[in-house]
Design an enzyme around this catalytic site. Structure first.
Site, PDB file in Angstrom:
ATOM      1  N   ASP A  27      -8.517  -0.787  -6.187  1.00  0.00           N
ATOM      2  CA  ASP A  27      -9.544   0.144  -5.732  1.00  0.00           C
ATOM      3  C   ASP A  27      -8.901   1.708  -5.486  1.00  0.00           C
ATOM      4  OD1 ASP A  27      -7.781  -0.809  -3.476  1.00  0.00           O
ATOM      5  OD2 ASP A  27      -9.114   0.220  -2.054  1.00  0.00           O
ATOM      6  N   GLU A  28      -9.798   2.549  -5.569  1.00  0.00           N
ATOM      7  CA  GLU A  28      -9.667   4.015  -4.987  1.00  0.00           C
ATOM      8  C   GLU A  28      -8.329   4.426  -6.208  1.00  0.00           C
ATOM      9  OE1 GLU A  28     -11.164   3.591  -0.544  1.00  0.00           O
ATOM     10  OE2 GLU A  28      -8.893   3.582  -0.916  1.00  0.00           O
ATOM     11  N   TRP A  32     -16.689  -4.759  -1.257  1.00  0.00           N
ATOM     12  CA  TRP A  32     -16.666  -4.329   0.232  1.00  0.00           C
ATOM     13  C   TRP A  32     -17.651  -3.128   0.264  1.00  0.00           C
ATOM     14  CZ3 TRP A  32     -14.993   0.983   0.896  1.00  0.00           C
ATOM     15  CH2 TRP A  32     -14.419   1.653  -0.194  1.00  0.00           C
ATOM     16  N   HIS A  40      -2.676   3.047  -4.878  1.00  0.00           N
ATOM     17  CA  HIS A  40      -2.052   2.610  -3.304  1.00  0.00           C
ATOM     18  C   HIS A  40      -0.635   1.808  -3.739  1.00  0.00           C
ATOM     19  CE1 HIS A  40      -5.568   2.832  -0.788  1.00  0.00           C
ATOM     20  NE2 HIS A  40      -6.498   2.574  -1.886  1.00  0.00           N
ATOM     21  N   ASP A  90       0.709  -1.192  -0.092  1.00  0.00           N
ATOM     22  CA  ASP A  90      -0.187   0.007   0.058  1.00  0.00           C
ATOM     23  C   ASP A  90       1.023   1.290  -0.018  1.00  0.00           C
ATOM     24  OD1 ASP A  90      -2.496   1.915   0.586  1.00  0.00           O
ATOM     25  OD2 ASP A  90      -3.229   0.034   1.046  1.00  0.00           O
ATOM     26  N   GLU A  99      -4.282   1.475   9.937  1.00  0.00           N
ATOM     27  CA  GLU A  99      -4.108   2.890  10.180  1.00  0.00           C
ATOM     28  C   GLU A  99      -3.804   3.186  11.571  1.00  0.00           C
ATOM     29  OE1 GLU A  99      -6.486   2.981   6.264  1.00  0.00           O
ATOM     30  OE2 GLU A  99      -6.310   1.907   8.172  1.00  0.00           O
TER      31      GLU A  99
END
Length: 771
Positions: free
Chosen positions: A342-343, A409, A278, A203, A485
């Site tokens: 993702d993202e 998700w 990521h 990540d 995190e």
């Protein structure tokens, strides 16, 4: 003849005494989690002792048996032996039945022997895990327990899982976890009959897998500048020339060792190598992987939006990824490779000449289809190596081959859409499968992501939801994810995993029709005792009493409702300075308060409080229920209600709880009208700080008073400098002054305006207290 009669009486009394001393077991005594499919109780017990034998053939049976034998040696003080031959009685044996399903087992217990029947190793392992949970909790002890009875009831358990994918994800990137913790986690997954460990190895904040062809991935990408004393989302951008010292990685040899060990526990390790986003850690190591060769540092904390992503236009990007995947697939024999997906914020792709050329050459419509091209190309390569691709549900966007498996998700709806398109689906909705969310009241919990997934919510999860039976065939199972995190070490990790993993295990293993929350909570207490023996730092959040307050300001009273997750909880409470003991009052309905009072409450078991005691002080002050005039309007996103500032109800660390009013950049300025002159000497302002969310304590508080509402004089001021604060905090800023009469109280609270990151600052206030 008389002697014979006496002898028969003695024999009769001995048999009768034995019968009465032997416990009669019922199905309620079977505390196994996840709950088996079928349990048939029989009379009598099997007793373990020093002469008990485990009849084991082959390495797997011997290793699995030894794990339980070791527990007997420590907790019971005797060590059953392993035998290749079946003795006359007092033994545990394994039998193979090729007609059973892969992970199914039959556990048959009678007074002379225990038989575990299965198709292969997985079933044998799970049969032993059920046997382990039939034994007293003390079997998990790290020292001898002389009072335990080492017996289990005679019964037959016939069991198999509902879903074949029963997964859990560890995020190793945001905070690094070493080989030993991963292996411990594998043990605990097996204990709960979970069979997939998904390792999030890549990540933005760290690259955690050794790739020999690209050594900088771990020399540079595995390390970040240490900003652990700052809230995750408040951390500053890292200078690429500053050397990172915080992090770590797993060598290929360590990963191979993990994979080998996991196989003995029927746990498949699924590696996740994120792409195309990521991946800041990779770009920090090799800037040429990005669109514009930009130099960046490995981020030390939160990053949004994620614009530094792999360039989809450069052929060298795909060469790099294929080389990486080659080494990954050499380490992991798993059927699946997870590529994230993702993202991805694709703004750089829209400007990149290489990406635009790729769009033109491949006849793609836009950057969305370019991402689809990227994923399809990687999938083709993965498939060519005999593997299947998994990605987060964003990989559906722009079209995808049906052979790809979707990890959903963002909710049931997207998972259903994926199944309709012919994809296999692993359901992992953030609600309730993200274990980085809070599981209890934020005021009582360690820092977590700002959302709520309590134990009972996890237990309600059903991977197939409202899908039709046909679509449900595409659902492989479900998975929990622990994003790290806010999780810096093993004890923090354990706290977020357990006991929610127990709830998830039952949703994924047990028949839907047999699941019952009341029944589960009854069995859970036995499992929690095992956690205690094992030294697991599990959350006791489900024990917590929570309170919901409502203000009836017309009658100047507050009602407090007490709750707990468990069904029909025995909640008791006291008022004032009384001790919370067996004399405490049983809670039956909301409690009304009309004056300042301390409330203490707890869940009780066996006439004793369990878990942390809930304590709250309801403060009735001179401003309660009086009029408030706002000279600077609050933000409409956080407006509380008309009486928020003077309703006695305090806000929590959850700033979405409806008890806060907030100002973005602006100062707070308001006037409280006490409606008559009152003698006052103190004003306090309740504030919240949550720097990761951009919420900061005030830098100044001023109090002014007046009798006519027009002419105010200042009676006190607090000034404070901004200070780094990694944790959410509640604080009252108090201003004391000489006692004097006033009708109007003006309060001005200074907002920080801009955070050190240059972001707009929020100011949150829940109550103005006047005394």
């Amino acid at each position: 003849m008389k002697v014979l009669k006496s002898f028969l009486v003695v024999i009769f009394l001995t048999v009768l005494s034995s019968a009465y001393s032997q416990k009669i077991y019922t199905e309620k005594d079977i505390q196994i989690i996840p709950k088996p499919s079928q349990i048939l109780m029989k009379a009598g017990v099997f007793q373990f002792n020093k002469d008990t034998k485990f009849v084991a053939n082959g390495d797997f049976q011997k290793e699995a048996s030894t794990a339980l034998i070791n527990k007997f040696e420590v907790a019971a003080g005797f060590r059953p032996a392993i035998s290749a031959q079946i003795p006359g009685s007092n033994f545990v044996q394994f039998k193979t039945d090729p007609n059973l399903k892969n992970e199914a087992y039959i556990l048959d217990v009678n007074p002379k022997s225990i038989t575990i029947t299965a198709k292969g190793n997985a079933g044998f392992l799970y049969g032993l895990e059920s046997l382990r949970q039939l034994l007293p909790d003390a079997i998990e002890s790290k020292f001898a327990i002389s009072t335990a009875k080492w017996e289990i009831p005679n019964l037959t358990i016939t069991d198999e899982p509902r879903f074949k994918w029963r997964g859990f994800m560890l995020d190793l990137s945001r905070h690094f976890f070493d080989k030993n913790y991963i292996m411990t986690t594998i043990d605990r997954l097996a204990m709960h009959k979970m069979n997939v460990l998904h390792l999030h190895l890549v990540d933005d904040q760290g690259w955690r897998i050794e790739i020999k062809k690209y050594p900088k991935l771990t020399e540079v990408g595995a390390w970040r500048v240490d900003q652990e004393n700052t809230s995750w989302n408040a951390r500053l951008t890292t200078n690429p020339d500053e050397k990172g010292t915080y992090g770590g990685f797993l060598t290929q040899e360590e990963l191979k060792e993990i994979v080998k060990y996991a196989a003995t526990k029927n746990v498949e390790i699924i590696p996740e190598i994120e792409m195309p986003a990521h991946v800041s850690s990779a770009i920090a190591a090799y800037p040429e992987l990005a669109c514009f060769n930009q130099r960046i540092g490995v981020p030390s904390g939160g990053l949004w939006p994620i614009t530094d992503i792999y360039c989809a236009g450069k052929e060298t990007t795909f060469e790099f990824l294929q080389n990486v995947l080659d080494e990954v697939m050499e380490i992991f024999p798993s059927k699946y490779i997870h590529i994230g997906g993702d993202e991805a914020t694709k703004t750089n792709w829209a400007k990149c000449p290489n990406c635009q050329k790729r769009i033109k050459d491949e006849h793609l419509k836009d950057v969305g289809e370019l991402q689809s091209y990227f994923v399809k190309r990687i999938e083709k390569y993965v498939n060519s190596k005999g593997k299947k691709l998994i990605g987060w549900d964003e990989i559906l966007e722009g079209g995808l081959n049906p052979s790809a498996t979707i990890m959903s998700w963002r909710g049931e709806k997207i998972g259903t859409e994926a199944a309709e398109k012919g994809h296999d689906v692993i359901m992992s909705p953030e609600s309730p499968c993200y274990f980085n969310f809070y599981q209890g009241p934020q005021n009582e919990e360690p820092l977590a992501f700002d959302a709520y997934n309590p134990l009972n919510k996890v237990y309600e999860f059903d991977p197939t939801g409202s899908m039709t039976p046909t679509l449900a065939t595409h659902v492989l199972g479900g998975q929990a994810n622990l994003w790290a995190e806010h999780i810096a070490g093993p004890k923090d990790s354990e706290y977020m995993i357990f006991p929610r993993l127990a709830a998830l295990s039952e949703t994924l293993w047990s028949p839907k029709e047999s699941r019952n929350w009341n029944d589960f909570t009854t069995r859970l207490f036995s499992l929690l005792k095992r956690y205690d023996y094992l030294g697991i730092n599990y959350a006791k959040s489900a024990y917590l009493v929570t309170a919901a307050s409502t203000a009836d300001l017309a009658n100047k009273q507050v009602k407090v409702e007490l709750k707990n997750e468990f069904p029909n909880p025995d909640i008791r409470y006291v008022l004032g300075d009384k001790a919370l003991d067996h004399h405490a009052l049983k809670y039956v309905s909301p409690i009304a308060f009309r004056e300042t009072t301390i409330l203490k409450a707890s869940l009780f078991q066996n006439d004793k409080p369990v878990g942390k005691i809930f304590t709250d002080t309801i403060i009735f002050h001179k401003a309660v229920a009086h009029k408030v005039k706002y000279l600077t309007p609050y933000n409409q996103s956080y407006k509380g209600d008309a009486n928020t500032m003077v309703n006695t109800i305090r806000g929590s660390k959850n700033f979405h709880d409806g008890q806060w009013q907030a100002w973005l950049v602006n100062d707070m300025e308001l006037v409280v009208d006490l409606e008559k002159e009152e003698s006052i000497e103190q004003v306090s302002v309740g504030a919240l700080e949550s720097q990761g969310a951009g919420v900061n304590f005030p830098i100044q508080v001023k109090v002014l008073i007046s009798n006519d509402g027009a002419n105010f004089k200042q009676v006190g001021k607090i000034t404070r400098a901004y200070a780094v604060n990694p944790l959410p905090e509640l604080k009252d800023f108090k201003i004391n002054f000489q006692k004097q009469n006033a009708r109007y109280v003006k309060v001005i609270v200074g907002n920080l305006k801009k955070s050190p990151k240059g972001e707009s600052s929020w100011l949150f206030v829940d109550e103005v207290v006047v005394n």
